[in-house]
Design an enzyme around this catalytic site. Sequence first.
Site: not given
Ligand code: PMP
Length: 409
Positions: A205, A228, A367
């Site tokens: 992020q 992202k 999450c």
């Molecule tokens: N860490 C953070 C702080 C996130 O916001 C996210 C995505 N929501 C992830 C890890 C995981 O990223 P990805 O699903 O692209 O592997």
Amino acid sequence: MLTQDDIQLLRKDFPILDEQIYGRRLVYLDNAATTQKPVCVVDTIKHQYFHTNANVHRGVHFLSHKATELHEAARKTVADFIGVPDEKGIIFTRGTTEAINLVASSFGEAFCNRGDQIIVSAMEHHSNIVPWQLLAERKDLKIKVIPISEKGELDLDFFRTVLNEKTKIVAVSHVSNVLGTVNNVREIIRMAHEKGVAVLVDGAQAVPHIPLNISELDADFYVFSAHKIYGPTGIGVLFGKTELLEKMPPYQGGGEMIAKVTFERTTYNELPFKFEAGTPDYIGSTAFATALKYVQNIGIKQIAAYENELLQYASTAMLRNIDKLKIYGTASEKSAVLSFNIGTIHPYDIGVLLDHQGIAVRTGHHCAQPLMDFYEIQGTVRASFAFYNTLNEIDIFVEAVKKAVKMLS
Ligand code: PMP
């Protein structure tokens, strides 16, 4: 400073922003989950498949050379973007999650022994918790958690007290996906290094929103996802210091990652290929590089300043217009995320009513269930901004929240 006129021009690069949702123009405020893609990124993918598609690295023919050149040039673009002089430490993964799993598994194998300690923080995404739990279970390690304040800032005094000779790695997010808190990772890294402890920073992020120089930061590992930051899905990056990566065993076995295979003994390829088993996403890597160049062209400092304007505008408008609003995450340094609840209304209900008005936000635990437990809530509504959002969209959003609250009260 980017003006609303500049933003209107940039929005033309993102055709999806003209989509009609239930008869209204889409207001996309779910950028922390994934960003939309500019035409140049999609064009890169199409161009590659139509003109340069061939498997990389092993080919003798023209197209394979071309594809390899583009893939390796993309690695260099990533390295430049995050301020890393040596592309050997840039490993392409499927994303942030795979990058963290790679480090947990391989660093854990090389450096962690029974009774050792890993430190994470209370605001981590599950992908920066569970891989460490799996490792801790496998190797009988302890996990310590840096607590946070009500405002959503890390307690670095506590961190100092738990950092000890048993600590092998500290894994923290640069920016929280729920609270927007920009953690003082520079200080965390400094404190950890004083004790000889490695630090992994989850930059998922951060990279899209704040200027970054990893060499200056001195992070041992830094991970993020392309999707992202306006790039394609399915590709991300692990940056690792080469002196650590050299000592770590491969994460997965297969083609590309070997030097010589015999049934008696196999030796491994040099960095970064040792950690890239199988055919890499060479189409994704090139499209990712296009996305990074696109961002560079606008200027990450300009993006950060404009997104901060959006955040201040949205926070002020929400506080002024919505009774019983509680914003989660009021850190002094904060990125473009607005998580909130309103009275006892379930966040999902607000999310659905916003959706009916063409507005995309995310609701739920994001999450980060331990963080939800800290605030003793089930979830929040989260609006997260990108540079293509406008002040007018925020007005529409605030009005829509008002309407939703009226319907639900
Ligand atoms: N860490 C953070 C702080 C996130 O916001 C996210 C995505 N929501 C992830 C890890 C995981 O990223 P990805 O699903 O692209 O592997």
